[in-house]
Structure formats: C-alpha cells, structure tokens
Write an enzyme that holds these catalytic residues in place. Structure first.
Site, PDB file in Angstrom:
ATOM      1  N   GLY A  46       0.827  -1.193   0.000  1.00  0.00           N
ATOM      2  CA  GLY A  46       0.000   0.000   0.000  1.00  0.00           C
ATOM      3  C   GLY A  46       0.862   1.243   0.000  1.00  0.00           C
ATOM      4  CD  GLN A  51       3.208   5.748   2.695  1.00  0.00           C
ATOM      5  OE1 GLN A  51       2.193   5.233   2.224  1.00  0.00           O
ATOM      6  NE2 GLN A  51       4.211   5.043   3.208  1.00  0.00           N
ATOM      7  CB  CYS A  91       5.273   2.119   7.398  1.00  0.00           C
ATOM      8  SG  CYS A  91       4.721   3.601   6.534  1.00  0.00           S
ATOM      9  CG  LEU A  92       6.522   0.983   1.379  1.00  0.00           C
ATOM     10  CD1 LEU A  92       5.825   1.276   0.052  1.00  0.00           C
ATOM     11  CD2 LEU A  92       7.654  -0.008   1.196  1.00  0.00           C
ATOM     12  CG  HIS A 133      -0.519   1.233   7.293  1.00  0.00           C
ATOM     13  ND1 HIS A 133       0.405   0.866   8.237  1.00  0.00           N
ATOM     14  CD2 HIS A 133       0.158   2.005   6.396  1.00  0.00           C
ATOM     15  CE1 HIS A 133       1.583   1.383   7.926  1.00  0.00           C
ATOM     16  NE2 HIS A 133       1.454   2.077   6.816  1.00  0.00           N
ATOM     17  CD  GLU A 134      -0.936   2.534   2.811  1.00  0.00           C
ATOM     18  OE1 GLU A 134      -0.575   3.728   2.715  1.00  0.00           O
ATOM     19  OE2 GLU A 134      -0.132   1.621   3.038  1.00  0.00           O
ATOM     20  CG  HIS A 137       0.310   6.821   5.562  1.00  0.00           C
ATOM     21  ND1 HIS A 137       1.445   7.371   6.118  1.00  0.00           N
ATOM     22  CD2 HIS A 137       0.580   5.503   5.404  1.00  0.00           C
ATOM     23  CE1 HIS A 137       2.360   6.433   6.296  1.00  0.00           C
ATOM     24  NE2 HIS A 137       1.858   5.277   5.873  1.00  0.00           N
TER      25      HIS A 137
END
Length: 163
Positions: A46, A51, A91-92, A133-134, A137
């Site tokens: 994701g 991000q 997480c990226l 999660h996304e 963000h």
C-alpha cells in the site's frame, strides 16, 4: 510512468492532513500511476499520496499474491469496522522497522475510483489492515504512533508486509 521518492519518518508532510480530491484530471491519473509504480518497486502492499509528498486523499493498495490486482481509493472513508487483529506492521516510510499494532479484522470503506465513481470495498485480515494503515496516512498518522511494543528491526522478525 515514474517512481517517486518515498518520504520517511521525520518528514513533516507525513504528519499533515491530506486535502479532499474534488476532480480527477490528467495530473491525478499520472499521480495514481506513479503511486502504483512506486509501491510495486518498493515491494509494498500500500501507498498513500503523502508518502510521496502529495497532500491529496489518494491511496493505492495491492495485497494479491500475483501483485496484479491494484485497488485505487480516492477520498476513502471507513464506514464500518468489526473484530480485532493484532500483528506486525511495517511501512515504506519507516524502512527496516516493524511494530505490533491492533487493527479491526473487518473494514468497510466508501471511496471513489479513478473515474470518480463511488464504490464500497470490504476487507478482512491483511486488506483490512492495509486499508486502515493507508487511510491513517491521509490523516497524518503513522503506524508507529499505534505500536504496542515499540519499533524493532525488521530483521528481528520473520515476515512482515510493508504498507
């Protein structure tokens, strides 16, 4: 399209609330394609627009094993949750780290596709976790704020899906 730089923890943009998308134009279509390319290149499941430095309410997710079933969500909104799951999350934007996070096991989300057609998506387990999660963000929330046991090195755990 293009692979964009993923912003990492400490970058102020990751703590800001994203703006609602009012219309889909060519620039937004390019953003979505770039987000998908960036997510796949980074081997994530994701990615949210903040991000990559864009404060728009856009998320891409692909939890399929073949990595060929992308989900595009514009202005996503969680409208229902149920149950509980506790597990490791990565997480990226926080490379090399994981932490244990509690999330709903079932999530229902209202969103718009890349043609601004409203749809409902329901997810359990990994998809439910990725959706939560996304969407976090988009509200300037990192999973690290929700970890139960602190962040630890990804090398101290077996396998974690990075969102």
């Amino acid at each position: 399209m293009a692979i964009r730089k993923i912003r990492e923890i400490g970058d102020d943009i990751l703590t800001k609330v994203s703006r609602e998308v009012k219309k889909v134009d060519q620039r937004l279509q390019v953003l979505i394609d770039d987000m998908l390319d960036t997510m796949y290149d980074a081997e994530g499941v994701g990615l949210a627009a903040p991000q990559i430095g864009v404060l728009k309410r856009v998320v891409v997710i692909d939890v399929s094993e073949e990595r060929d079933n992308p989900i595009i969500l514009i202005n996503p909104e969680i409208i229902e949750t149920e149950g509980c799951q506790i597990g490791d999350e990565g997480c990226l934007s926080i490379p090399g780290k994981v932490g244990t996070v509690e999330r709903p096991n079932y999530v229902k989300v209202k969103a718009y596709d890349r043609d601004m057609k409203e749809f409902i998506i329901e997810g359990t387990e990994l998809l439910a976790r990725a959706l939560c999660h996304e969407i976090d963000h988009l509200d300037g929330i990192l999973y690290s704020e929700k970890v139960q046991d602190g962040l630890r090195s990804v090398y101290d755990t077996e396998e974690v899906d990075e969102e």
